[in-house]
Design a protein around this motif. Sequence first.
Motif, short mmCIF file in Angstrom:
data_model
loop_
_atom_site.label_atom_id
_atom_site.label_comp_id
_atom_site.label_asym_id
_atom_site.label_seq_id
_atom_site.Cartn_x
_atom_site.Cartn_y
_atom_site.Cartn_z
N UNK A 141 7.12 7.93 1.84
CA UNK A 141 6.19 7.44 0.55
C UNK A 141 6.27 8.28 -0.40
N UNK A 142 6.12 9.74 -0.31
CA UNK A 142 5.75 10.80 -1.01
C UNK A 142 7.19 11.23 -1.72
N UNK A 143 8.23 10.80 -1.19
CA UNK A 143 9.59 11.55 -1.51
C UNK A 143 9.83 11.31 -2.91
N UNK A 144 9.53 10.19 -3.46
CA UNK A 144 10.06 9.83 -4.92
C UNK A 144 9.28 10.94 -5.98
N UNK A 145 7.94 11.30 -5.63
CA UNK A 145 7.10 12.26 -6.47
C UNK A 145 7.76 13.53 -6.25
N UNK A 201 0.83 -1.15 0.05
CA UNK A 201 0.12 0.01 -0.05
C UNK A 201 0.89 1.22 -0.17
N UNK A 202 1.93 1.32 0.74
CA UNK A 202 3.19 2.29 0.88
C UNK A 202 3.31 2.47 -0.72
N UNK A 203 3.91 1.43 -1.15
CA UNK A 203 4.36 1.57 -2.64
C UNK A 203 3.42 1.84 -3.58
N UNK A 204 1.98 1.48 -3.53
CA UNK A 204 0.78 2.10 -4.40
C UNK A 204 0.87 3.41 -4.14
N UNK A 205 0.72 4.11 -3.08
CA UNK A 205 0.52 5.28 -2.76
C UNK A 205 1.68 6.13 -3.46
N UNK A 206 3.00 5.67 -3.46
CA UNK A 206 4.14 6.30 -3.92
C UNK A 206 4.01 6.41 -5.38
N UNK A 207 3.73 5.27 -6.07
CA UNK A 207 3.40 5.35 -7.37
C UNK A 207 2.45 6.15 -8.02
N UNK A 208 1.40 6.19 -7.06
CA UNK A 208 0.16 7.12 -7.81
C UNK A 208 0.73 8.37 -7.67
N UNK A 209 1.37 9.00 -6.38
CA UNK A 209 1.87 10.28 -6.46
C UNK A 209 2.93 10.60 -7.70
N UNK A 210 3.83 9.48 -7.89
CA UNK A 210 4.65 9.80 -9.20
C UNK A 210 4.02 9.92 -10.42
N UNK A 211 2.78 9.12 -10.56
CA UNK A 211 2.03 9.11 -11.74
C UNK A 211 1.35 10.62 -12.19
N UNK A 212 0.94 11.00 -10.96
CA UNK A 212 0.06 12.34 -10.97
C UNK A 212 1.02 13.37 -11.56
N UNK A 213 2.33 13.23 -11.45
CA UNK A 213 3.37 14.17 -11.90
C UNK A 213 3.71 13.79 -13.57
N UNK A 214 4.08 12.50 -13.62
CA UNK A 214 4.81 12.03 -14.99
C UNK A 214 3.58 11.87 -15.84
N UNK A 215 2.36 11.52 -15.46
CA UNK A 215 1.39 11.37 -16.33
C UNK A 215 -0.02 12.05 -15.87
N UNK A 216 0.15 13.35 -15.97
CA UNK A 216 -0.96 14.16 -15.68
C UNK A 216 -2.16 14.19 -16.59
N UNK A 217 -2.00 13.50 -17.56
CA UNK A 217 -2.91 13.37 -18.72
C UNK A 217 -3.95 12.23 -18.38
N UNK A 218 -3.76 11.75 -17.28
CA UNK A 218 -4.67 10.60 -16.80
C UNK A 218 -5.24 10.86 -15.11
N UNK A 219 -4.22 11.31 -14.47
CA UNK A 219 -4.57 11.26 -13.01
C UNK A 219 -3.89 12.66 -12.36
#
Length: 563
Positions: free
Chosen positions: A158-162, A64-82
């Motif tokens: 968890x949010x540090x990668x994003x 779950x930690x990893x999923x939140x981290x991935x989601x936060x990164x995706x909000x940055x690198x894929x703003x076209x979807x989330x």
Amino acid sequence: MRFYFLMFLTMICGSMTLQAQDRLTGRNFATRSEVIAQHGMAATSQPLATQAALDILKQGGSAIDAAIAANAVLGLVEPTGNGIGGDLFAIVWDAESQQLHGLNASGRTPESLKLSYFEKEGMTSIPAYGPLPVSVPGCVDGWFELHKKFGKLPMEVVLSPAIDYARNGFPVTELISYYWTLTANRMKDLPNFADTYMTSGQAPQKGDIFKNPRLAYTLELIAKKGRKAFYEGEIAKKIDKHMQEVGGFLSRKDLKNHTSEWVTPVSTNYRGYDVWELPPNGQGIAALQILNILEQYDIAEMGFGSAEYIHTFVEAKKLAYEDRAKFYADPAFNEIPVDELISKQYARERNALLNPKRAARSVPAGKLKDGDTIYLTVADKDGNMVSLIQSNFRGMGSGVIPGDLGFMLQDRGELFTLEEGHFNVYEPGKRPFHTIIPAFVTKDGKPFMSFGVMGGGMQPQGHVQILVNMIDFGMNLQEAGDAPRIRHDGSSQPTGEVMSDGGYVNLESGIDYETIRALRQKGHKVGYSAGGYGGYQAIMWDDLRKVYFGASESRKDGQAAGY
């Protein structure tokens, strides 16, 4: 003329097999083999997000930690979807309790916006863009609900990668750049868009290094001060101020009052596999309804890609989507007959309407008692698995970017109807009908598969096709996602649009012309679409060998990886 042109494209593209070489193992349409690992697995629609998830797992974080981290990164690198301006849904397998948990982190409409406003303005539908379709963003609250129940590492970690990618930059990938450019061409003149999402006067191109320091600051606030920073503190104040400036209704009070809801996933058994979806206000149970109808047929005998199979699938989809248009809405405002809708008996009744020889031009909804997105999945060394989907709707969202926060607000409220008496009619404080749905499969009470398929109304259709490909046609996890897909467009919508002409059957390249011709003879209108078939991620657990299998598909920029 358009119809015959589409048919020509279908015939040409359906007969092409463009491959570098034949595969020595597996199906020829597979883009690669499955990924296999023992200790953890992540599958997302962007490789940097996948790697961020693995980094968190290796630091001792939970799935779950990893999923939140991935989601936060995706909000940055894929703003076209989330992004954090949108909503979130998740299904979590908790290895300790051996149970599934469902989270509905979708936001509600502003309390101050009434149905009478739209009537006064002479509107017959809610606009797609601007402040009116904006509802409370549920994503951040969803993160903290998931983290409180299943997290191990601090949110700062968890949010540090994003935060790091937002501040220092990342290279933009090919497909994301394509969608980014399309959105920029439409929204570049909107307040704060260019300052947030464009560099040197244009959307970033493939390989360009993009930074979003505004989002970095926002994520730092969330990491340090928690959900209150977003729903009550500085971020909430800026959202409130901007909405007032653009004539919107979403307020700081609406944000403060927001809550996510833990819900019980619902399921049906398909040939020995328990398929789990979340109940409405999402559309997940449509997949269960379709599976219940298909189970009454010998799908394996029909064969993958056959006209008989495609016809049966499309007709079953039509039946389920008519119910979707009538009944799927916020259960806090309606008594939705979920148990009856997903029952085997009801499926038998609905199946009586399916003509195996002819395409239906229209079908009725059942008579019952009262009643562009990212997907990711992560699994950890302890056996926890999470199926998570998150979206702003219509790609980047409403076009409303509050102040200097670095993100766009969703426009999910567009999916309400303005028809009084409809289950999904607009009301203050109500959650809209949602297209985004995570899925999970168990077998004999044990986790089997966490998966999802992105893409609006394609999602239940995609869920069904993945499962049929694996269970009926014997494909592996990767092949099931790479196989050519079917998308039927035209069924009635939750916004009140009604199917009256049977709609279009869109087929990806790889379906031969003899099949297309047979479908036309059954009365289907067959078209070709280059996109809109979703994007698939999946993780499967092999309980015998104690290994994870991962898959991601070539339609997106994504990656499945493990360790």
